[in-house]
Design a protein around this motif. Sequence first.
Motif, short mmCIF file in Angstrom:
data_model
loop_
_atom_site.label_atom_id
_atom_site.label_comp_id
_atom_site.label_asym_id
_atom_site.label_seq_id
_atom_site.Cartn_x
_atom_site.Cartn_y
_atom_site.Cartn_z
N ALA A 176 6.08 20.01 4.19
CA ALA A 176 5.70 20.91 3.10
C ALA A 176 6.04 22.36 3.46
CB ALA A 176 4.21 20.78 2.81
N ALA A 177 5.83 22.72 4.72
CA ALA A 177 6.15 24.08 5.18
C ALA A 177 7.65 24.34 5.06
CB ALA A 177 5.70 24.26 6.62
N SER A 180 8.49 24.61 1.24
CA SER A 180 8.00 25.82 0.57
C SER A 180 8.85 27.04 0.93
CB SER A 180 6.53 26.07 0.92
OG SER A 180 6.37 26.31 2.29
N SER A 198 5.13 28.89 4.18
CA SER A 198 5.06 27.83 5.19
C SER A 198 3.71 27.83 5.89
CB SER A 198 6.18 28.02 6.22
OG SER A 198 7.45 27.90 5.61
N CYS A 201 1.02 26.40 3.65
CA CYS A 201 1.15 24.94 3.56
C CYS A 201 0.41 24.25 4.70
CB CYS A 201 2.63 24.54 3.63
SG CYS A 201 3.45 24.52 2.06
N ASN A 204 -3.35 24.62 4.60
CA ASN A 204 -3.99 23.83 3.54
C ASN A 204 -4.37 22.42 3.99
OD1 ASN A 204 -3.86 25.90 1.73
ND2 ASN A 204 -2.08 25.14 0.62
N GLY A 228 1.99 16.56 -0.38
CA GLY A 228 2.84 17.52 0.34
C GLY A 228 3.77 18.27 -0.60
N ASN A 231 1.68 20.73 -2.45
CA ASN A 231 1.32 21.79 -1.51
C ASN A 231 2.47 22.79 -1.36
OD1 ASN A 231 -0.02 23.24 0.49
ND2 ASN A 231 0.35 21.73 2.10
N ALA A 232 3.67 22.27 -1.24
CA ALA A 232 4.84 23.15 -1.08
C ALA A 232 5.03 24.04 -2.31
CB ALA A 232 6.09 22.30 -0.84
N SER A 235 2.09 26.64 -2.59
CA SER A 235 2.20 27.69 -1.58
C SER A 235 3.36 28.63 -1.89
CB SER A 235 2.39 27.06 -0.19
OG SER A 235 1.29 26.23 0.13
#
Length: 291
Positions: A176-177, A180, A198, A201, A204, A228, A231-232, A235
């Motif tokens: 996800a980091a 994002s 990032s 993410c 979280n 994920g 989340n990306a 963020s």
Amino acid sequence: MSFTNGIELLEICEKSNKKIYEVMIEKEIEDTGLSEIEIREKMTESLTIMKEASLKGLTEDIKSVSGLIGGDAKKVKERNEKERSVCGPLMSKAISSAMAILEVNAAMGKIVAAPTAGSCGIVPGTLLTIGEEFNLSEVDLINGLITASAVGFIISRNATVAGAEGGCQAETGSAAAMASAAIVELMGGTPKQALDASAVCIKNILGLVCDPIAGLVEAPCEKRNAIGAANALISAEMALSGVGSLIPFDEVVEAMYRVGRCLPFELRESALGGLADTPTGKRIKKEILGE
């Protein structure tokens, strides 16, 4: 152009007025001896595999080898096409694509482990959706993948992306980091905003355990790929709006690594704790593995 952490990467970007992907390409050229054309060719190949996996999972009747998962990505896609999505069309597309690619992986199909097989849906699920929604070119998407790889490199070098070592926070959190940061740059954000996204993410889902039922990268992994992807996107949206990360990216990565090392063995992909250790998880394991 060499860097080992987020601070160094941002310093290079700011001094040279370059995007993360531009710096990463120069680093890759130095490290591998490959030309930029060759690097982009490899990324093009990865992007093609990602597209094919997403399409396959969203259009074919996929079933994992164990039978635990399959067909759920299509359900989300079909609901988005027929009804008003609760979370909006873009989010719905991203999570269904992420789930589709994880389903293809569980069915022994071809995917790109970015950064791992268990988190393989997040980066392509979000980037392909953003590309479609904003009419981005293939070159743009490849630049996005290169940005994502820079974040993945930093996390791998200073912490871990493996669920067995750091829990699912390290696996789907890292994916996800990576995604994002790429989304932020693709949407015109700065390198700092990309790393802020990032960091958010990872924050979280700090502490998320890795507990694959029956030891298979299927459940709960598929849903966590969907989370994920969400989340990306969330963020990235915050970072692009000017919402920063109170804790810098490098410190978040270090915190994530320390949390991962504190997790007991049972909660790090051993299939001995969490959901894998519930009565239903144990029953499923016995049915599949006979144990």
